[in-house]
Motif scaffolding. Sequence first.
Motif, mmCIF file in Angstrom:
data_model
loop_
_atom_site.group_PDB
_atom_site.id
_atom_site.type_symbol
_atom_site.label_atom_id
_atom_site.label_comp_id
_atom_site.label_asym_id
_atom_site.label_seq_id
_atom_site.Cartn_x
_atom_site.Cartn_y
_atom_site.Cartn_z
ATOM 1 N N GLY A 76 -23.353 -7.911 35.608
ATOM 2 C CA GLY A 76 -22.760 -9.179 35.208
ATOM 3 C C GLY A 76 -23.733 -10.218 34.713
ATOM 4 N N TYR A 77 -24.984 -9.839 34.476
ATOM 5 C CA TYR A 77 -25.990 -10.790 34.010
ATOM 6 C C TYR A 77 -26.147 -10.702 32.493
ATOM 7 N N ARG A 78 -26.454 -11.851 31.895
ATOM 8 C CA ARG A 78 -26.673 -11.921 30.461
ATOM 9 C C ARG A 78 -28.033 -12.546 30.200
ATOM 10 N N PHE A 79 -28.679 -12.078 29.154
ATOM 11 C CA PHE A 79 -30.000 -12.575 28.781
ATOM 12 C C PHE A 79 -29.866 -13.959 28.151
ATOM 13 N N ARG A 80 -30.669 -14.908 28.615
ATOM 14 C CA ARG A 80 -30.649 -16.275 28.104
ATOM 15 C C ARG A 80 -32.077 -16.770 27.883
ATOM 16 N N THR A 81 -32.218 -17.739 26.997
ATOM 17 C CA THR A 81 -33.484 -18.435 26.805
ATOM 18 C C THR A 81 -33.207 -19.930 26.841
ATOM 19 N N PHE A 101 -38.288 -16.892 18.424
ATOM 20 C CA PHE A 101 -38.835 -16.953 17.073
ATOM 21 C C PHE A 101 -40.353 -16.929 17.030
ATOM 22 N N TRP A 102 -40.993 -17.342 18.101
ATOM 23 C CA TRP A 102 -42.446 -17.461 18.057
ATOM 24 C C TRP A 102 -43.148 -16.652 19.147
ATOM 25 N N TYR A 103 -42.727 -16.808 20.405
ATOM 26 C CA TYR A 103 -43.461 -16.211 21.515
ATOM 27 C C TYR A 103 -43.152 -14.736 21.735
ATOM 28 N N MET A 104 -41.898 -14.379 21.851
ATOM 29 C CA MET A 104 -41.519 -13.015 22.213
ATOM 30 C C MET A 104 -40.399 -12.466 21.336
ATOM 31 N N PRO A 105 -40.602 -12.390 20.034
ATOM 32 C CA PRO A 105 -39.510 -11.901 19.179
ATOM 33 C C PRO A 105 -39.132 -10.450 19.471
ATOM 34 N N MET A 114 -39.271 -19.225 30.171
ATOM 35 C CA MET A 114 -38.384 -19.604 29.076
ATOM 36 C C MET A 114 -37.201 -18.646 28.952
ATOM 37 N N GLN A 115 -37.279 -17.502 29.572
ATOM 38 C CA GLN A 115 -36.182 -16.532 29.523
ATOM 39 C C GLN A 115 -35.716 -16.233 30.930
ATOM 40 N N TYR A 116 -34.435 -15.894 31.048
ATOM 41 C CA TYR A 116 -33.879 -15.576 32.363
ATOM 42 C C TYR A 116 -32.591 -14.791 32.176
ATOM 43 N N TRP A 117 -32.116 -14.233 33.263
ATOM 44 C CA TRP A 117 -30.847 -13.502 33.279
ATOM 45 C C TRP A 117 -29.853 -14.338 34.076
ATOM 46 N N GLU A 118 -28.721 -14.676 33.468
ATOM 47 C CA GLU A 118 -27.728 -15.549 34.076
ATOM 48 C C GLU A 118 -26.428 -14.778 34.305
ATOM 49 N N HIS A 119 -25.846 -14.959 35.497
ATOM 50 C CA HIS A 119 -24.586 -14.274 35.795
ATOM 51 C C HIS A 119 -23.468 -14.896 34.977
ATOM 52 N N ILE A 120 -22.647 -14.058 34.390
ATOM 53 C CA ILE A 120 -21.606 -14.525 33.472
ATOM 54 C C ILE A 120 -20.556 -15.390 34.169
ATOM 55 N N ASP A 121 -20.265 -15.134 35.440
ATOM 56 C CA ASP A 121 -19.234 -15.892 36.156
ATOM 57 C C ASP A 121 -19.795 -17.091 36.911
ATOM 58 N N THR A 122 -20.861 -16.871 37.674
ATOM 59 C CA THR A 122 -21.381 -17.932 38.541
ATOM 60 C C THR A 122 -22.423 -18.818 37.860
ATOM 61 N N ASP A 126 -49.678 -26.173 21.541
ATOM 62 C CA ASP A 126 -49.043 -25.086 22.279
ATOM 63 C C ASP A 126 -50.024 -24.060 22.836
ATOM 64 N N PRO A 127 -50.894 -23.448 22.033
ATOM 65 C CA PRO A 127 -51.834 -22.464 22.589
ATOM 66 C C PRO A 127 -52.751 -23.076 23.645
ATOM 67 N N PHE A 128 -53.111 -24.325 23.453
ATOM 68 C CA PHE A 128 -53.958 -25.019 24.413
ATOM 69 C C PHE A 128 -53.259 -25.110 25.768
ATOM 70 N N LEU A 129 -52.003 -25.521 25.769
ATOM 71 C CA LEU A 129 -51.264 -25.646 27.026
ATOM 72 C C LEU A 129 -51.012 -24.288 27.665
ATOM 73 N N LEU A 130 -50.691 -23.297 26.858
ATOM 74 C CA LEU A 130 -50.395 -21.979 27.404
ATOM 75 C C LEU A 130 -51.622 -21.302 27.993
ATOM 76 N N SER A 131 -52.800 -21.614 27.480
ATOM 77 C CA SER A 131 -54.001 -20.990 28.020
ATOM 78 C C SER A 131 -54.257 -21.437 29.457
ATOM 79 N N TYR A 132 -53.866 -22.650 29.800
ATOM 80 C CA TYR A 132 -54.035 -23.127 31.164
ATOM 81 C C TYR A 132 -52.902 -22.674 32.072
#
Length: 102
Positions: A76-81, A88-92, A33-41, A18-24
């Motif tokens: 109307g947006y909700r936080f999603r991963t 649990f590991w990257y952005m608690p 890995m995270q985004y905001w999704e509209h609750i209806d659409t 994981d750290p190897f891949l993320l460094s590149y």
Amino acid sequence: MKNLIIILSLFFLSGCVDPFLLSYAGGNVIYNMQYWEHIDTKEKASLKTENDCFDKVTKNNPFSRDKYGQCLYEQGYRFRTNNLLYCFWYMPEKCKDYNKFR
């Protein structure tokens, strides 16, 4: 060749790669890995929507995840991963702040 596959499999399973891949890839891998999704659409928030909330929050104040999340939540947006390890590991700390906006 068989030994190489076994060694690489062990690295993937143990999480050592994981750290190897993320460094590149830089922060984009984690950010995507995270985004905001509209609750209806069920559409992801556009960059314009996210930037509008960011500008609104930081207009005369320092950035606050709470106010930023509230702005998107009210639209109307909700936080999603899309990765279990994100919270649990990257952005608690980010997940802790945004959990009330799920």
